[in-house]
Enzyme design. Sequence first.
Site, PDB file in Angstrom:
ATOM      1  N   HIS A   1      31.740  40.791  36.474  1.00  0.00           N
ATOM      2  CA  HIS A   1      30.535  40.861  36.929  1.00  0.00           C
ATOM      3  C   HIS A   1      29.603  40.719  35.957  1.00  0.00           C
ATOM      4  CE1 HIS A   1      28.844  44.864  36.106  1.00  0.00           C
ATOM      5  NE2 HIS A   1      30.015  45.331  36.139  1.00  0.00           N
ATOM      6  N   ASP A  57      27.420  46.664  30.127  1.00  0.00           N
ATOM      7  CA  ASP A  57      28.119  46.886  31.447  1.00  0.00           C
ATOM      8  C   ASP A  57      27.246  45.559  32.308  1.00  0.00           C
ATOM      9  OD1 ASP A  57      29.093  46.989  34.055  1.00  0.00           O
ATOM     10  OD2 ASP A  57      28.271  48.886  34.275  1.00  0.00           O
ATOM     11  N   GLU A  68      27.772  43.304  42.043  1.00  0.00           N
ATOM     12  CA  GLU A  68      29.071  44.591  41.775  1.00  0.00           C
ATOM     13  C   GLU A  68      28.226  45.754  41.667  1.00  0.00           C
ATOM     14  OE1 GLU A  68      31.603  47.339  39.491  1.00  0.00           O
ATOM     15  OE2 GLU A  68      29.534  46.694  39.238  1.00  0.00           O
ATOM     16  N   GLU A  69      27.452  45.819  41.055  1.00  0.00           N
ATOM     17  CA  GLU A  69      26.486  47.177  40.836  1.00  0.00           C
ATOM     18  C   GLU A  69      26.039  47.884  42.269  1.00  0.00           C
ATOM     19  OE1 GLU A  69      27.020  48.847  38.214  1.00  0.00           O
ATOM     20  OE2 GLU A  69      26.964  47.556  36.588  1.00  0.00           O
ATOM     21  N   ASP A 119      35.886  44.840  33.019  1.00  0.00           N
ATOM     22  CA  ASP A 119      34.706  45.626  33.136  1.00  0.00           C
ATOM     23  C   ASP A 119      34.664  46.788  32.193  1.00  0.00           C
ATOM     24  OD1 ASP A 119      32.332  46.675  34.177  1.00  0.00           O
ATOM     25  OD2 ASP A 119      32.887  46.490  35.959  1.00  0.00           O
ATOM     26  N   HIS A 175      25.201  52.928  32.177  1.00  0.00           N
ATOM     27  CA  HIS A 175      23.786  52.879  32.996  1.00  0.00           C
ATOM     28  C   HIS A 175      22.723  53.279  32.024  1.00  0.00           C
ATOM     29  CE1 HIS A 175      26.557  51.657  36.943  1.00  0.00           C
ATOM     30  NE2 HIS A 175      26.553  50.899  35.912  1.00  0.00           N
TER      31      HIS A 175
HETATM   32 CO    CO Z   1      28.226  49.372  36.098  1.00  0.00          CO
HETATM   33 ZN    ZN Z   2      30.595  47.276  35.404  1.00  0.00          ZN
END
Ligand code: CO
Ligand code: ZN
Length: 332
Positions: A63, A165, A196-197, A219, A306
């Site tokens: 992603h 990420d 994706e998130e 990922d 994150h």
């Molecule tokens: Co993420």
């Molecule tokens: Zn991710």
Amino acid sequence: MMKELLARLTGAFGPAGREEEIRALLQQELEQAGQCESITDELGNLIVFRGKATQKKILVTAHMDTIGFMLTSIEENGFLRFTPIGGVQASTLPGKRLRFRGGLTGVIGQEKIKEQKDLDFSKLYLDFGAANAKEAQQYVQIGDTAVFAAPLVAEGDRLVAGAMDNRAGCALLVETLKRLPDDLPQAVCFAFTVQEEVGLRGAQAVSYRVNPHFGLAVDVTRSGDTPEPYYKTPISLGKGPAIKIKDRSVICHPRVTALMRRVVEEKQLPHQIEVLEQGSTDAGAIHLARAGVPTGALSIPCRYIHTPGEMIDRNDLENGVLLLLALLQAEW
Ligand code: CO
Ligand code: ZN
């Protein structure tokens, strides 16, 4: 050099739903890698194909979106209120900088609260120095999105950036494409997915379109090698890419995990086995496409997911490329 590639990719704007800038950059990187033919689907997923139409197809995704923030209101005094896009904890935010597309940057402030556990998004605001609403409105409007302002830094083998990420996964795919031989036992579709998130949304559309025989998501995954980690996991930075067995969105297909285990043994690649209690990946959407797709996932261990300080080890990334290269040259 993958570090330079990763510096470019982590520097590109692309919160879920606004992936234009990162997609354009990836297209450019693919052209330089000699892979010119790509399509962008209706949702913005970027897809490239290698192989013959008559071959079995493997869908490999990474992603390209990141978590982010969306403006919900502009107050009279020029301060901005915002809501998260994807999973972000309010407690990690005071003092952090957010950047809008185009570069405008503000700092997150926090209202006075009785106890720190009472902190939520309603107590946070963004301050970019506007004196009042009128001035702020010259630069931003409700619905605008921002990401962490956190360019890549390298300390030895450790790389830190706000968008690791999953730009680390994007870099892994781009680098694999560069080194991939023309003749493969089965065709492969590389997809750089959107959103994706916020719930594996781009991957859902991509897997319907591609209709693959097998799926593989690339990922980052949580590591547990820090003092008193919030989530316990034996995954460590620098001990190799991880073969995912499960997370909250998928139980990886035993046929795919067995193939991955066989390939790492044959090639003697450092690797780890991942059982993640929290978190999800595109594999969660891919395996449920149409009548079902046997799917696995290759993970890059990452600390502080994150946050603006997402940290990986560059050896895991390099070994991840070697693993994906070997996997795509194996018979599925
Ligand atoms: Co993420
Ligand atoms: Zn991710």
